[in-house]
Scaffold this motif. Structure first.
Motif, PDB file in Angstrom:
ATOM      1  N   PRO A 109       0.820  -1.221   0.000  1.00 29.06           N
ATOM      2  CA  PRO A 109       0.000   0.000   0.000  1.00 29.06           C
ATOM      3  C   PRO A 109       0.851   1.267   0.000  1.00 29.06           C
ATOM      4  CG  PRO A 109      -0.857  -1.563   1.585  1.00 29.06           C
ATOM      5  CD  PRO A 109       0.387  -2.179   1.035  1.00 29.06           C
ATOM      6  N   VAL A 110       2.004   1.223   0.653  1.00 26.44           N
ATOM      7  CA  VAL A 110       2.836   2.420   0.684  1.00 26.44           C
ATOM      8  C   VAL A 110       3.318   2.777  -0.717  1.00 26.44           C
ATOM      9  CG1 VAL A 110       5.012   1.211   1.180  1.00 26.44           C
ATOM     10  CG2 VAL A 110       4.753   3.564   1.868  1.00 26.44           C
ATOM     11  N   VAL A 111       3.565   1.774  -1.539  1.00 27.35           N
ATOM     12  CA  VAL A 111       3.997   2.035  -2.905  1.00 27.35           C
ATOM     13  C   VAL A 111       2.842   2.620  -3.723  1.00 27.35           C
ATOM     14  CG1 VAL A 111       4.869   0.986  -5.024  1.00 27.35           C
ATOM     15  CG2 VAL A 111       5.804   0.295  -2.814  1.00 27.35           C
ATOM     16  N   VAL A 112       1.645   2.079  -3.505  1.00 23.25           N
ATOM     17  CA  VAL A 112       0.464   2.626  -4.181  1.00 23.25           C
ATOM     18  C   VAL A 112       0.327   4.115  -3.848  1.00 23.25           C
ATOM     19  CG1 VAL A 112      -2.054   2.562  -4.293  1.00 23.25           C
ATOM     20  CG2 VAL A 112      -0.749   0.434  -4.216  1.00 23.25           C
ATOM     21  N   ALA A 113       0.500   4.440  -2.567  1.00 18.27           N
ATOM     22  CA  ALA A 113       0.352   5.834  -2.159  1.00 18.27           C
ATOM     23  C   ALA A 113       1.419   6.717  -2.812  1.00 18.27           C
ATOM     24  CB  ALA A 113       0.432   5.942  -0.640  1.00 18.27           C
ATOM     25  N   ILE A 114       2.650   6.234  -2.882  1.00 17.18           N
ATOM     26  CA  ILE A 114       3.708   7.015  -3.532  1.00 17.18           C
ATOM     27  C   ILE A 114       3.366   7.262  -4.993  1.00 17.18           C
ATOM     28  CG2 ILE A 114       6.083   6.947  -4.365  1.00 17.18           C
ATOM     29  CD1 ILE A 114       6.891   5.549  -1.892  1.00 17.18           C
ATOM     30  N   ILE A 115       2.960   6.194  -5.675  1.00 20.52           N
ATOM     31  CA  ILE A 115       2.618   6.317  -7.093  1.00 20.52           C
ATOM     32  C   ILE A 115       1.598   7.425  -7.301  1.00 20.52           C
ATOM     33  CG2 ILE A 115       1.387   5.179  -8.986  1.00 20.52           C
ATOM     34  CD1 ILE A 115       2.741   2.591  -8.211  1.00 20.52           C
TER      35      ILE A 115
ATOM     36  N   ARG B  57      22.087   5.618   1.082  1.00 21.00           N
ATOM     37  CA  ARG B  57      23.134   6.246   1.869  1.00 21.00           C
ATOM     38  C   ARG B  57      22.565   6.654   3.231  1.00 21.00           C
ATOM     39  NH1 ARG B  57      24.930  11.014  -1.019  1.00 21.00           N
ATOM     40  NH2 ARG B  57      25.542   9.648  -2.715  1.00 21.00           N
ATOM     41  N   GLY B  58      23.364   6.602   4.247  1.00 19.51           N
ATOM     42  CA  GLY B  58      22.861   6.942   5.570  1.00 19.51           C
ATOM     43  C   GLY B  58      22.414   5.702   6.324  1.00 19.51           C
ATOM     44  N   GLY B  59      22.046   4.668   5.591  1.00 15.98           N
ATOM     45  CA  GLY B  59      21.832   3.373   6.242  1.00 15.98           C
ATOM     46  C   GLY B  59      20.436   3.121   6.776  1.00 15.98           C
ATOM     47  N   ASN B  60      19.580   4.168   6.915  1.00 16.21           N
ATOM     48  CA  ASN B  60      18.265   3.923   7.490  1.00 16.21           C
ATOM     49  C   ASN B  60      17.416   3.002   6.628  1.00 16.21           C
ATOM     50  OD1 ASN B  60      18.690   5.307   9.766  1.00 16.21           O
ATOM     51  ND2 ASN B  60      17.558   7.152   9.166  1.00 16.21           N
ATOM     52  N   LEU B  61      17.499   3.201   5.323  1.00 19.22           N
ATOM     53  CA  LEU B  61      16.682   2.383   4.438  1.00 19.22           C
ATOM     54  C   LEU B  61      17.197   0.945   4.436  1.00 19.22           C
ATOM     55  CD1 LEU B  61      14.252   2.984   2.562  1.00 19.22           C
ATOM     56  CD2 LEU B  61      15.863   2.717   0.690  1.00 19.22           C
ATOM     57  N   ALA B  62      18.521   0.805   4.403  1.00 19.07           N
ATOM     58  CA  ALA B  62      19.112  -0.531   4.437  1.00 19.07           C
ATOM     59  C   ALA B  62      18.693  -1.242   5.721  1.00 19.07           C
ATOM     60  CB  ALA B  62      20.626  -0.448   4.339  1.00 19.07           C
ATOM     61  N   ARG B  63      18.687  -0.479   6.810  1.00 19.27           N
ATOM     62  CA  ARG B  63      18.307  -1.034   8.099  1.00 19.27           C
ATOM     63  C   ARG B  63      16.852  -1.525   8.081  1.00 19.27           C
ATOM     64  NH1 ARG B  63      20.205  -1.568  13.648  1.00 19.27           N
ATOM     65  NH2 ARG B  63      18.525  -2.956  14.253  1.00 19.27           N
ATOM     66  N   THR B 218      15.491   2.215  14.191  1.00 21.36           N
ATOM     67  CA  THR B 218      16.214   0.946  14.231  1.00 21.36           C
ATOM     68  C   THR B 218      15.280  -0.254  14.181  1.00 21.36           C
ATOM     69  OG1 THR B 218      16.239   1.174  16.621  1.00 21.36           O
ATOM     70  CG2 THR B 218      18.266   1.741  15.456  1.00 21.36           C
ATOM     71  N   SER B 219      14.007  -0.072  14.548  1.00 25.36           N
ATOM     72  CA  SER B 219      13.126  -1.237  14.624  1.00 25.36           C
ATOM     73  C   SER B 219      12.114  -1.300  13.490  1.00 25.36           C
ATOM     74  CB  SER B 219      12.375  -1.234  15.963  1.00 25.36           C
ATOM     75  OG  SER B 219      11.553  -0.087  16.048  1.00 25.36           O
ATOM     76  N   THR B 220      11.917  -0.206  12.771  1.00 22.67           N
ATOM     77  CA  THR B 220      10.761  -0.172  11.883  1.00 22.67           C
ATOM     78  C   THR B 220      11.005  -0.881  10.555  1.00 22.67           C
ATOM     79  OG1 THR B 220       8.936   1.234  11.265  1.00 22.67           O
ATOM     80  CG2 THR B 220      11.123   1.939  10.560  1.00 22.67           C
ATOM     81  N   THR B 221       9.900  -1.189   9.861  1.00 20.35           N
ATOM     82  CA  THR B 221      10.006  -1.926   8.609  1.00 20.35           C
ATOM     83  C   THR B 221      10.002  -0.964   7.419  1.00 20.35           C
ATOM     84  OG1 THR B 221       7.619  -2.143   8.507  1.00 20.35           O
ATOM     85  CG2 THR B 221       8.827  -3.938   9.555  1.00 20.35           C
ATOM     86  N   LEU B 222      10.238  -1.533   6.251  1.00 23.27           N
ATOM     87  CA  LEU B 222      10.379  -0.731   5.040  1.00 23.27           C
ATOM     88  C   LEU B 222       9.174   0.171   4.737  1.00 23.27           C
ATOM     89  CD1 LEU B 222      12.483  -0.221   2.920  1.00 23.27           C
ATOM     90  CD2 LEU B 222      11.648  -2.175   1.623  1.00 23.27           C
ATOM     91  N   PRO B 223       7.939  -0.345   4.758  1.00 24.29           N
ATOM     92  CA  PRO B 223       6.812   0.544   4.432  1.00 24.29           C
ATOM     93  C   PRO B 223       6.743   1.779   5.325  1.00 24.29           C
ATOM     94  CG  PRO B 223       6.077  -1.724   4.424  1.00 24.29           C
ATOM     95  CD  PRO B 223       7.491  -1.738   4.939  1.00 24.29           C
ATOM     96  N   VAL B 224       6.978   1.596   6.619  1.00 21.86           N
ATOM     97  CA  VAL B 224       6.900   2.736   7.528  1.00 21.86           C
ATOM     98  C   VAL B 224       8.070   3.691   7.305  1.00 21.86           C
ATOM     99  CG1 VAL B 224       6.781   3.444   9.937  1.00 21.86           C
ATOM    100  CG2 VAL B 224       5.670   1.349   9.215  1.00 21.86           C
ATOM    101  N   ALA B 225       9.249   3.127   7.062  1.00 21.38           N
ATOM    102  CA  ALA B 225      10.409   3.975   6.795  1.00 21.38           C
ATOM    103  C   ALA B 225      10.172   4.818   5.547  1.00 21.38           C
ATOM    104  CB  ALA B 225      11.661   3.120   6.624  1.00 21.38           C
ATOM    105  N   ILE B 226       9.582   4.212   4.533  1.00 20.85           N
ATOM    106  CA  ILE B 226       9.308   4.958   3.303  1.00 20.85           C
ATOM    107  C   ILE B 226       8.259   6.033   3.565  1.00 20.85           C
ATOM    108  CG2 ILE B 226       8.400   4.810   0.963  1.00 20.85           C
ATOM    109  CD1 ILE B 226       9.559   2.014   0.786  1.00 20.85           C
ATOM    110  N   ALA B 227       7.176   5.628   4.241  1.00 20.87           N
ATOM    111  CA  ALA B 227       6.084   6.580   4.480  1.00 20.87           C
ATOM    112  C   ALA B 227       6.569   7.774   5.291  1.00 20.87           C
ATOM    113  CB  ALA B 227       4.927   5.894   5.197  1.00 20.87           C
ATOM    114  N   SER B 228       7.493   7.553   6.223  1.00 21.78           N
ATOM    115  CA  SER B 228       7.926   8.658   7.063  1.00 21.78           C
ATOM    116  C   SER B 228       8.759   9.670   6.275  1.00 21.78           C
ATOM    117  CB  SER B 228       8.712   8.136   8.261  1.00 21.78           C
ATOM    118  OG  SER B 228       9.938   7.610   7.823  1.00 21.78           O
TER     119      SER B 228
END
Lengths: 284, 273
Positions: A109-115, B57-63, B218-228
């Motif tokens: 869903p996060v990708v859908v929102a970005i799109i 870069r910065g490592g947060n996304l990789a994390r 440090t604990s969050t997953t990819l969707p939340v990291a992206i959304a933030s």
């Protein structure tokens, strides 16, 4: 005691771990939140539920959630059905079309929102960019960021994302139809429309009911895409029940009131879940 | 309808489904000045990998990519370990009256709960247990979330296996558990694989639980990291799109692998596909 248990309930040890985990992480939380919702500053209290009835914003969120659900479902169902019929009648390339059509519903869903942020952005989005290129004035077209068009815009996102789901299940239903009654009707000289109305539709009814119920349950709890696209705004234009509960609990830290609201939402869902279960029992 | 019209309509629908995704791909590999060009550039632009480099870069996304992988895999493993025996027990062992059906439906009904209804107490419980903002906490929650699905799907797959297979093995003195491990599971392999894939996708895509239960970088997953990173004021479109592509690719690969079972997975097995 243990002996009789082992003899007449040999399956119990197999399911105990699952049942315990689900009790701990779904049933106990529910009971716990009942308690929280009935607790005021001075012990037992109905204040949270009383407040619910007077909360204009909650009622508005509820109304918008229902509107969102009904409109999105109607469009998705009509489009999904049309696509299922269309793709079902294709010859070559059917598998290719099918695979492409399914992509949106699989995305996070996060990708859908970005799109859709990339598409809707009034200044830089590809939608207004394309329109401007066609010579259309776009200054009034604010899509998800304007109060008037926001709800329609998030509904369109839902339609894009979830029509594939209805398409998938309805075309599976179409492919599973028994061929004999269809052929018999055609032999008797029935028109394609008659075959569709009198044979295909009734045979497809269980699948149609199922997808409608599954979809309705998901729509009523809509959160992710709206949260990332508009945060419920602008103003309150795209606020839904789930967003409002989230805000109450984790922005204003009013856990009691949030729990009371989530019960109302839960009640609504249970009504649908029960009919869904009955249906699945029938279709097996 | 003649077939030219049909194909034209099908192509139109295909374009509507795929073009937005393609647009995301182009933004992730376009230079900044090309991103907002009018008319929009669909094909002719100079590709760059800068945004991918920048977003990692910065490592947060990789994390968070690692967190997502870790949480999705472990919660799937746990759900399978608990759910497969439960499915087998419900499907093949003797139960008084219709208890196996009752328990099965109760398990499934927990899946119907909207996450928002349990999230407040879960938050309070995990906070008290010291598991807030930790991967183990999220793993537990995802396990419970996927468990009903595993039980329901695997029951369906077990039902399709002829009982004679097991009876022969048990005649040879194998225990129930031995029969499950040596005879039933090998036959049910495609079903197991499909169920694993669906659990992985659900855990990978999940947003609401992760948003509330893992709020630290440090604990969050990819969707939340992206959304933030998607703030309303300052958006780095290229980096955001690149991160989105990274989140999207595993899901599309997995879905491709489980294509045959897509219908069954998406309908909880109610429509056999």
């Amino acid at each position: 005691m243990i002996r009789t248990l082992r003899r007449s309930w040999p399956g119990v040890p197999w399911v105990v771990p699952t049942v315990v985990l689900l009790l701990a992480l779904t049933i106990y939380p529910l009971v716990y939140s009942v308690k929280v919702s009935f607790t005021g500053p001075a012990g037992f209290s109905l204040a949270n539920y009383a407040r619910l009835l007077q909360d204009r914003l909650f009622l508005q969120a509820m109304a918008q959630t229902l509107l969102y659900t009904v409109v999105a479902l109607a469009i998705e169902f009509a489009l999904g059905f049309a696509l299922a019929l269309l793709v079902d009648s294709l010859g070559r390339g059917r598998a290719f079309v099918r695979a492409g059509l399914l992509a949106p519903m699989l995305l996070p869903p996060v990708v859908v929102a970005i799109i859709w942020r990339l598409i809707y952005n009034p200044q830089f989005g590809v939608l207004n960019g394309t329109l401007r290129n066609l010579g259309i004035h776009t200054s009034a077209l604010t899509w998800a960021s304007g109060e008037r068009g926001a709800l329609a815009s998030v509904i369109l996102v839902d339609v894009w994302e979830w029509t594939p789901f209805l398409f998938l299940l309805l075309s599976a239903g179409l492919q599973a139809l028994p061929q004999e009654p269809l052929e018999a009707a055609r032999m008797d000289g029935a028109s394609p429309w008659q075959v569709f109305r009198d044979i295909v539709l009734p045979l497809l009814k269980p699948v149609m009911t199922l997808v409608i119920l599954l979809r309705t349950m998901d729509l009523l709890r809509i959160f992710d895409q709206i949260f990332i696209l508009t945060q419920g705004g602008p103003g309150f234009a795209t606020e839904t029940v789930s967003l409002y509960i989230y805000r109450t609990a984790f922005r204003f830290f009013n856990f009691g009131y949030a729990s009371a609201m989530s019960f109302l939402a839960l009640g609504l869902t249970i009504v649908f879940a029960r009919s869904l279960m009955r249906l699945m029992r029938v279709s097996r | 309808m003649n077939s030219t019209v049909k194909y034209a309509l099908a192509l139109l629908a295909l374009a509507a489904a795929v073009a937005p995704i393609y647009w995301l791909v182009t933004i992730s590999i376009k230079r900044d000045i090309d991103q907002f060009a009018v008319p929009p550039l669909w094909i002719h632009f100079q590709p760059t990998v800068r945004h991918y480099v920048e977003s990692f870069r910065g490592g947060n996304l990789a994390r968070s990519l690692w967190n997502s992988t870790f949480v999705a895999s472990l919660s799937t493993l746990l759900a399978m370990l608990l759910g497969v025996p439960a499915a087998y027990g419900l499907e093949r062992l003797r139960w008084p009256r219709d208890w196996s059906r009752k328990i099965g439906f109760w398990i499934l009904s927990t899946r119907m709960l909207p996450p928002i209804a349990t999230i407040v107490p879960l938050f309070l419980m995990l906070r008290r247990a010291g598991l807030l903002n930790s991967r183990p906490g999220l793993i537990l929650v995802y396990t419970a979330f996927n468990l009903p699905f595993v039980v329901w799907m695997m029951q369906g797959f077990f039902r399709e296996i002829p009982r004679e297979l097991e009876e022969a093995a048990m005649m040879d003195g194998d225990s129930r558990l031995g029969t499950l491990m040596r005879v039933v599971l090998p036959v049910a392999k495609p079903g197991l694989a499909a169920t694993v894939v669906f659990c992985l996708i659900v855990a990978w895509n999940e947003f609401l639980f992760a948003l509330i239960l893992t709020q630290t970088t440090t604990s969050t997953t990819l969707p939340v990291a992206i959304a933030s990173r998607v703030t309303q004021y300052e958006i780095r479109w290229g980096a955001m799109s690149a991160a989105g592509i990274v989140a999207m690719i595993p899901v599309l690969v997995f879905a491709g692998l489980a294509q045959r079972y897509l219908v069954r997975g998406m309908s909880l097995g109610a429509v056999k596909g």
